[in-house]
Scaffold this motif. Sequence first.
Motif, PDB file in Angstrom:
ATOM      1  N   TYR A   1      10.943  13.917  -2.888  1.00 53.45           N
ATOM      2  CA  TYR A   1      10.064  13.441  -3.965  1.00 53.45           C
ATOM      3  C   TYR A   1       9.900  11.923  -3.894  1.00 53.45           C
ATOM      4  N   CYS A   2      10.962  11.211  -3.566  1.00 53.26           N
ATOM      5  CA  CYS A   2      10.853   9.758  -3.411  1.00 53.26           C
ATOM      6  C   CYS A   2       9.850   9.408  -2.316  1.00 53.26           C
ATOM      7  N   ARG A   3       9.887  10.172  -1.228  1.00 50.89           N
ATOM      8  CA  ARG A   3       8.913   9.937  -0.146  1.00 50.89           C
ATOM      9  C   ARG A   3       7.490  10.159  -0.655  1.00 50.89           C
ATOM     10  N   ARG A   4       7.284  11.216  -1.419  1.00 51.77           N
ATOM     11  CA  ARG A   4       5.957  11.481  -1.981  1.00 51.77           C
ATOM     12  C   ARG A   4       5.534  10.345  -2.915  1.00 51.77           C
ATOM     13  N   PHE A   5       6.436   9.897  -3.766  1.00 49.27           N
ATOM     14  CA  PHE A   5       6.088   8.862  -4.739  1.00 49.27           C
ATOM     15  C   PHE A   5       5.837   7.525  -4.046  1.00 49.27           C
ATOM     16  N   TYR A   6       6.561   7.255  -2.966  1.00 47.96           N
ATOM     17  CA  TYR A   6       6.281   6.035  -2.195  1.00 47.96           C
ATOM     18  C   TYR A   6       4.893   6.110  -1.555  1.00 47.96           C
ATOM     19  N   ASP A   7       4.519   7.288  -1.062  1.00 46.10           N
ATOM     20  CA  ASP A   7       3.178   7.453  -0.509  1.00 46.10           C
ATOM     21  C   ASP A   7       2.129   7.150  -1.577  1.00 46.10           C
ATOM     22  N   ARG A   8       2.380   7.618  -2.796  1.00 42.25           N
ATOM     23  CA  ARG A   8       1.472   7.320  -3.900  1.00 42.25           C
ATOM     24  C   ARG A   8       1.412   5.822  -4.166  1.00 42.25           C
ATOM     25  N   GLN A   9       2.581   5.155  -4.102  1.00 44.03           N
ATOM     26  CA  GLN A   9       2.608   3.718  -4.374  1.00 44.03           C
ATOM     27  C   GLN A   9       1.873   2.937  -3.292  1.00 44.03           C
ATOM     28  N   PHE A  10       2.027   3.346  -2.031  1.00 45.31           N
ATOM     29  CA  PHE A  10       1.261   2.696  -0.965  1.00 45.31           C
ATOM     30  C   PHE A  10      -0.238   2.844  -1.229  1.00 45.31           C
ATOM     31  N   TYR A  11      -0.635   4.031  -1.704  1.00 47.94           N
ATOM     32  CA  TYR A  11      -2.048   4.288  -1.969  1.00 47.94           C
ATOM     33  C   TYR A  11      -2.561   3.420  -3.108  1.00 47.94           C
ATOM     34  N   THR A  12      -1.787   3.310  -4.198  1.00 45.63           N
ATOM     35  CA  THR A  12      -2.255   2.530  -5.344  1.00 45.63           C
ATOM     36  C   THR A  12      -2.225   1.036  -5.058  1.00 45.63           C
ATOM     37  N   ARG A  13      -1.516   0.643  -4.015  1.00 48.25           N
ATOM     38  CA  ARG A  13      -1.473  -0.775  -3.642  1.00 48.25           C
ATOM     39  C   ARG A  13      -2.410  -1.084  -2.477  1.00 48.25           C
ATOM     40  N   THR A  14      -3.444  -0.301  -2.300  1.00 49.03           N
ATOM     41  CA  THR A  14      -4.315  -0.433  -1.130  1.00 49.03           C
ATOM     42  C   THR A  14      -4.856  -1.845  -0.956  1.00 49.03           C
ATOM     43  N   ASN A  15      -5.306  -2.469  -2.043  1.00 45.69           N
ATOM     44  CA  ASN A  15      -5.901  -3.802  -1.921  1.00 45.69           C
ATOM     45  C   ASN A  15      -4.906  -4.825  -1.394  1.00 45.69           C
ATOM     46  N   ILE A  16      -3.733  -4.861  -2.008  1.00 46.43           N
ATOM     47  CA  ILE A  16      -2.741  -5.829  -1.559  1.00 46.43           C
ATOM     48  C   ILE A  16      -2.205  -5.469  -0.175  1.00 46.43           C
ATOM     49  N   ASN A  17      -2.129  -4.168   0.135  1.00 50.27           N
ATOM     50  CA  ASN A  17      -1.669  -3.743   1.451  1.00 50.27           C
ATOM     51  C   ASN A  17      -2.667  -4.141   2.532  1.00 50.27           C
ATOM     52  N   SER A  18      -3.954  -4.082   2.216  1.00 53.34           N
ATOM     53  CA  SER A  18      -4.977  -4.504   3.177  1.00 53.34           C
ATOM     54  C   SER A  18      -4.813  -5.973   3.510  1.00 53.34           C
ATOM     55  N   ASP A  19      -4.422  -6.746   2.513  1.00 52.80           N
ATOM     56  CA  ASP A  19      -4.179  -8.170   2.747  1.00 52.80           C
ATOM     57  C   ASP A  19      -2.985  -8.365   3.674  1.00 52.80           C
ATOM     58  N   VAL A  20      -1.951  -7.532   3.508  1.00 52.53           N
ATOM     59  CA  VAL A  20      -0.787  -7.613   4.387  1.00 52.53           C
ATOM     60  C   VAL A  20      -1.181  -7.277   5.819  1.00 52.53           C
ATOM     61  N   VAL A  21      -2.025  -6.262   5.994  1.00 55.35           N
ATOM     62  CA  VAL A  21      -2.494  -5.899   7.335  1.00 55.35           C
ATOM     63  C   VAL A  21      -3.221  -7.072   7.977  1.00 55.35           C
ATOM     64  N   SER A  22      -4.091  -7.730   7.223  1.00 55.91           N
ATOM     65  CA  SER A  22      -4.833  -8.882   7.750  1.00 55.91           C
ATOM     66  C   SER A  22      -3.892 -10.016   8.121  1.00 55.91           C
ATOM     67  N   ARG A  23      -2.909 -10.276   7.257  1.00 54.47           N
ATOM     68  CA  ARG A  23      -1.950 -11.345   7.540  1.00 54.47           C
ATOM     69  C   ARG A  23      -1.092 -11.011   8.759  1.00 54.47           C
ATOM     70  N   PHE A  24      -0.738  -9.758   8.895  1.00 53.08           N
ATOM     71  CA  PHE A  24       0.047  -9.335  10.060  1.00 53.08           C
ATOM     72  C   PHE A  24      -0.749  -9.533  11.347  1.00 53.08           C
ATOM     73  N   GLU A  25      -1.990  -9.087  11.355  1.00 59.79           N
ATOM     74  CA  GLU A  25      -2.823  -9.237  12.546  1.00 59.79           C
ATOM     75  C   GLU A  25      -3.038 -10.709  12.887  1.00 59.79           C
ATOM     76  N   ARG A  26      -3.226 -11.543  11.859  1.00 58.70           N
ATOM     77  CA  ARG A  26      -3.400 -12.973  12.093  1.00 58.70           C
ATOM     78  C   ARG A  26      -2.116 -13.597  12.629  1.00 58.70           C
ATOM     79  N   LEU A  27      -0.969 -13.129  12.139  1.00 59.51           N
ATOM     80  CA  LEU A  27       0.320 -13.624  12.602  1.00 59.51           C
ATOM     81  C   LEU A  27       0.491 -13.364  14.094  1.00 59.51           C
ATOM     82  N   ILE A  28       0.120 -12.166  14.551  1.00 58.41           N
ATOM     83  CA  ILE A  28       0.241 -11.832  15.977  1.00 58.41           C
ATOM     84  C   ILE A  28      -0.707 -12.687  16.806  1.00 58.41           C
TER      85      ILE A  28
END
Length: 305
Positions: free
Chosen positions: A178-205
Amino acid sequence: MSKVLELNSIAQAHQILGLPKPKHPLVTVVNDREFTGMGHFQGEKVIVNLYQVIFKQGGCGTILYGKNAYDYQEGTLILTAPGQVMAYQDSDTNTDSIEEAGWRLAFHPDLIRKSDLGEKINGYSFFDYDVHEALHLSEDERKTIEGLVDIIIKEYSLNLDRHSQHLIITNIQLLLDYCRRFYDRQFYTRTNINSDVVSRFERLIRDYYQTEKAIDLGIPSVSYCADKLNLSSKYLSDLLKKETGKTAQEHIHLHIIERAKNSLLHSSQSVSEIGFMLGFEYPQHFSNLFKAKTGYSPREYRNMN
């Protein structure tokens, strides 16, 4: 210099915390308000050699654990694996104190060692997340988790029989699922901020290679990238996997291969020189990775284009 204390058993934890003897030697659930021995921990670092699922009511105050405006408010869940270090500070002076109202489920690795969960436990990557990457629960999610905890308590509080351990472990595994399921939900609800992390990660590389850090430091590691982004390695990889379908390591390798292809086709550098510029200490390691990802050796790729 702070002391370091090791907690190696459920019985030891109960004794130090000023709790009655545990009802089961390998698993327990305790309410934080029952602790009477927390003074022993003030200013100390504690190595907890137990698995822990720690619940904090209402998320522990205003902004603890990296909570964002769109996160749920009904409680915060932190999960830790054996060997992790926890620091205990006076809650009056440290707003990051973990000593707030809540409960914790703790179980010894020996409880699950011979079980199916023992083989799968390393697959629950959230045990290696940092505190600020905690899970924020809705009311329904909290009730689900606490319902399973109640079953675990009931099972180890009864007279133990040949079914007890299996049922305890089964409900722990269900709780983790259930924790795994709820974390998946949290990743989904944080899509905007997570997209920013993806951009920052790609820029870092990109910046890593543009500044030629690879020559001095080698291939960028996942831990290096995570540290620069103020995330744990496992959380960064899980976030990227949810957002892009690829882990952090896969992203790093993909970037390396794309740069290698460009160098092979548009420069006169040898394969060894290209590998060195990309951070490989040994040319064979570069060739092995390139072939694993493209199906061709670097020389074959250069000659076929």
